[in-house]
Structures are given as C-alpha cells and as structure tokens.
Design an enzyme around this catalytic site. Sequence first.
Site, mmCIF file in Angstrom:
data_model
loop_
_atom_site.group_PDB
_atom_site.id
_atom_site.type_symbol
_atom_site.label_atom_id
_atom_site.label_comp_id
_atom_site.label_asym_id
_atom_site.label_seq_id
_atom_site.Cartn_x
_atom_site.Cartn_y
_atom_site.Cartn_z
ATOM 1 N N LYS A 1 6.311 3.232 18.530
ATOM 2 C CA LYS A 1 6.432 4.637 18.121
ATOM 3 C C LYS A 1 6.972 5.489 19.266
ATOM 4 O O LYS A 1 7.767 6.408 19.048
ATOM 5 C CB LYS A 1 5.081 5.144 17.624
ATOM 6 C CG LYS A 1 4.668 4.465 16.305
ATOM 7 C CD LYS A 1 3.216 4.693 15.977
ATOM 8 C CE LYS A 1 2.839 4.081 14.629
ATOM 9 N NZ LYS A 1 1.379 3.978 14.446
ATOM 10 N N GLU B 1 11.029 9.370 8.769
ATOM 11 C CA GLU B 1 9.897 10.277 9.015
ATOM 12 C C GLU B 1 8.554 9.543 9.083
ATOM 13 O O GLU B 1 7.666 9.888 9.860
ATOM 14 C CB GLU B 1 9.848 11.343 7.896
ATOM 15 C CG GLU B 1 8.794 12.402 8.057
ATOM 16 C CD GLU B 1 9.001 13.253 9.300
ATOM 17 O OE1 GLU B 1 9.956 14.014 9.357
ATOM 18 O OE2 GLU B 1 8.180 13.135 10.232
ATOM 19 N N GLY C 1 2.636 8.991 10.652
ATOM 20 C CA GLY C 1 2.307 8.978 9.217
ATOM 21 C C GLY C 1 2.791 10.230 8.508
ATOM 22 O O GLY C 1 3.989 10.504 8.443
ATOM 23 N N GLU D 1 -3.018 -2.938 11.793
ATOM 24 C CA GLU D 1 -1.891 -3.800 11.419
ATOM 25 C C GLU D 1 -2.431 -5.173 11.022
ATOM 26 O O GLU D 1 -3.540 -5.544 11.396
ATOM 27 C CB GLU D 1 -0.938 -3.981 12.625
ATOM 28 C CG GLU D 1 -0.309 -2.709 13.114
ATOM 29 C CD GLU D 1 0.640 -2.079 12.112
ATOM 30 O OE1 GLU D 1 1.489 -2.782 11.573
ATOM 31 O OE2 GLU D 1 0.512 -0.865 11.871
ATOM 32 N N THR E 1 0.829 -1.211 0.000
ATOM 33 C CA THR E 1 0.000 0.000 0.000
ATOM 34 C C THR E 1 0.863 1.262 0.000
ATOM 35 O O THR E 1 0.717 2.136 -0.863
ATOM 36 C CB THR E 1 -0.915 -0.004 1.244
ATOM 37 O OG1 THR E 1 -1.600 -1.256 1.253
ATOM 38 C CG2 THR E 1 -1.910 1.116 1.220
ATOM 39 N N VAL E 2 1.782 1.345 0.973
ATOM 40 C CA VAL E 2 2.597 2.566 1.070
ATOM 41 C C VAL E 2 3.590 2.625 -0.097
ATOM 42 O O VAL E 2 3.782 3.684 -0.706
ATOM 43 C CB VAL E 2 3.333 2.626 2.432
ATOM 44 C CG1 VAL E 2 4.217 3.863 2.496
ATOM 45 C CG2 VAL E 2 2.329 2.633 3.582
HETATM 46 N N1 HSE Z 1 -1.703 0.390 12.588
HETATM 47 C C1 HSE Z 1 -1.143 1.710 12.624
HETATM 48 C C2 HSE Z 1 -2.200 2.637 13.175
HETATM 49 C C3 HSE Z 1 -0.712 2.116 11.244
HETATM 50 O O1 HSE Z 1 -3.374 2.232 13.313
HETATM 51 O O2 HSE Z 1 -1.881 3.766 13.523
HETATM 52 C C4 HSE Z 1 0.214 3.301 11.204
HETATM 53 O O3 HSE Z 1 1.432 3.078 11.840
#
Ligand code: HSE
Length: 431
Positions: free
Chosen positions: A205, A129, A134, A190, A13-14
């Site tokens: 994160k 980044e 995101g 995820e 996707t990304v």
């Molecule tokens: N599963 C992650 C979320 C995707 O829901 O934020 C982005 O890192």
Amino acid sequence: MKRVNIGLIGFGTVGSGVARALLERKSLLAKRSGIELVLKKICDKDLSRRRSVIVNKSLLTDNVNEILNDKEIDIVIELIGGIHPAKEIIIEALKKGKHVVTANKALLAEEGLGLFKLADRLNKNIYFEASVGGGIPLIKSLKEGLVANRVEAIYGIVNGTCNFILTQMSERGISFKDALAEAQKRGFAERKPTLDIEGFDSAHKLAVLTQLAFGKFVKMSDIFIEGISRISLQDIRYAAELGLVIKLLAIAKKEKDELEVRVHPTMIPRDHLLASVGGAFNAIYISADMVGDMLFYGLGAGQNPTASAVVSDLVSLAQALNGEEAYVRPFDFSQGKSIRHLRKIDQISTRFYIRFMAIDKPGIFAKISGILGKYKISIASVAQKERRRAKIVPVVIITHEALEKSMRIALEKINKLAIVKEAVAIRMEET
Ligand code: HSE
C-alpha cells in the site's frame, strides 16, 4: 440514459459487495451519475459457493474470456487478488479496449509501472481506489483534491489486521497469537497472514501511495519492511508507562531530493492523532505544502467499505467514458524525477526505545551505556523495570535521535555481552 457495461472478475467477499451495490443501488447511482451502470457478467472459478448476494444465473460464468471477449463490456473489475493470473487478465482487458478497476495492491506495487505504461499506451485507464485504505476516498483525494500540492510526508496505518492485533494486545492484554486468530475470524486478515503481520501488505500500500503522492515508483526491495510479530505485551506495557503507543506505520518522507520509504512498528506519543486509531481502522496522515496536515480515517477492509471504493471508481470511469469528466492521470512523473536518491534505512535517524533483559548487578548499565556512547547514541532516559539481585531484569532506554546504522551495530555488540539475554529496539516518531 447512457449505459456502461461492466464485467466483474472475482466473485468473493468484495466482489459480492460490488454486485449487491450495483444491483440494489442501480437507480441511486443512475440518478447521481446520469449513467446506467449495467453489471453484464460475473466470472469466478467457483460458482457453487454461497454468496451474500443473489444474482441472476445468466450473469455467471467460470470462463474469463466471456468477459474479456465481450465487445460490449466497457469496464472490467479485477477482484481476484494476487499477481497471477490477475496481471494477465488486466493486460488482456486493456488490450481488448477495456478500462480496469482493481483493488489489487500487491499487483500494483509489484507490477504497477508496466501496467500503467501499457494502459497509457493503449489510452485506457486503471483506477484503484480500493487498493489502499478500503472505503476511505484517499486515492481520489490525492489525485484530485491535492492536485495543487507537493506532498511532503505520509504516515499511514494501512493494515487493519496489525492495528487490530496491536489494539487488542494493548487494551485487553491478550497475546499476539490470540489477537491474530480473532482478526482471522473476523475476516480482514489476508489468506496468508504473514502478508499482514510481517508488514508486506502495508508495504504494497505504501508503494501505491508513493507512486501517487511523489510520482515515484519504488520497488518492494526499496522499502524497509519490519512487521509486528516480535512485539510483546511487555513492550506495549512499558511504552504505555512512557505515554507511548505502538503502531505499525507505513512512512514515506521527502526531503529535498531524497525519499525514504519504510514500514515498521513505531512508538508514537499517546496524544498523536494516529495513536487514537484503534481496532481494524486505517488512518493516513498526510503533510502537503499548501494544505498543511490532514488525517484520513475509516475502515480499510471489509466487504462494504471496499465495494464502496470500487463503485466510486466505476462511476468516475463511466462519467469519463461519456465525456462528462476528464480521466484523471494518476502520476506526476516530473515530480518523481526530482527524487534522486532513495534513502536506505541505515542512513535514517530516529529516536529509539530499547529494552534489554540483563542481569541485575552493579556495572551492567555502565557496560551497555559505554557501547551506546561509543556509537554516538545519546541516552534520554533509563529505567530498570524490576529489582531481582543477580537475576535477569528488563531495562528500558529511550535514546535521542540516533543513526540507524550506529544503532544496529551497537545492538549487535550489546547482544554479544554475556550479561544481556535479549535486546529489542523499536523506532520512535514524534511528528
Ligand atoms: N489484510 C488487509 C488488512 C485487508 O488487514 O488491512 C485490506 O487490504
């Protein structure tokens, strides 16, 4: 015009979003950066899948070595996610003299220290980044915009799936299960949804942010992690009656030489800036000593927002490669050295929301408050939510600041009372 060649590994996707941006915005990016960004090769193990972008077949390969061994490729983008083989691919790319761009928060959290040290030794860079928040330009802001500051605290809503679920439950009154199913359908959960709902993705994160903001590498085992799977509609409703909202927060706070890092559902006042962050949006609230308080808000997941962050890294690296910008070193290890102690969850004090299901008869509350008193937990307010003589009813207590360890022991004792069926505790933050 100068050219920089790029190899993309991971055409999902990304990856498709990045390829589209590089192809469709080629001249815009060249005009803005002064460099031609050339997507030279794309690797994915499954080339038969339908994608949202059409690329020239000659760009595609299912053999990662075609990118790693290509001497003309300057930058490798890793977008396959997970630890293996992403780690090995990044190591190989660095050793082969390439800079790396990645969105891989799990890898950076688990193996970041070794990877950054290797990159340093080889005089190469890893830019990341897209790993947190995101499309929000958060990493660049921390690395560059806040370079003169000492960060004091971070409070982040960094998992879109959890924020979406909690928002759906509170605004539409739908169940946890249904809200999760909808998040999965919309594509930001995820592959393993436990990563989201049990707080691990937020913790990954938070580890990345802690490295940047405090110069300190924390291990996943250093982070206290509690997810949202036990949050009920009932507690969301009672919180609302008290003017509170439940959010899954990733928190890092520094006080003198101590740092605390934790992820858990948190009740915050309805008028707090983070309380209004709804749906799949992310927001990161940062307190720093020169600039004061700031809020970064935006889409933390999805094809285009994440690709936007990846392309920003590509441009920064390309400009650095051409000597037009300096590489920005991400970590200030000297600051990290001033942190001598990682505060364990037991040593942290917060206010608490507690809900018991208890039998409605005289003397019950005296028993419960007696236990709280014994552990020096002071009560700010109490409300019995229903009246059903000799039946089980919910009782909600808000405490003043209490030590986590005392609260844990008190709750164990309260849960053992025959008159109590269920005790739920949710931490509160007022910052
Ligand atoms: N599963 C992650 C979320 C995707 O829901 O934020 C982005 O890192």
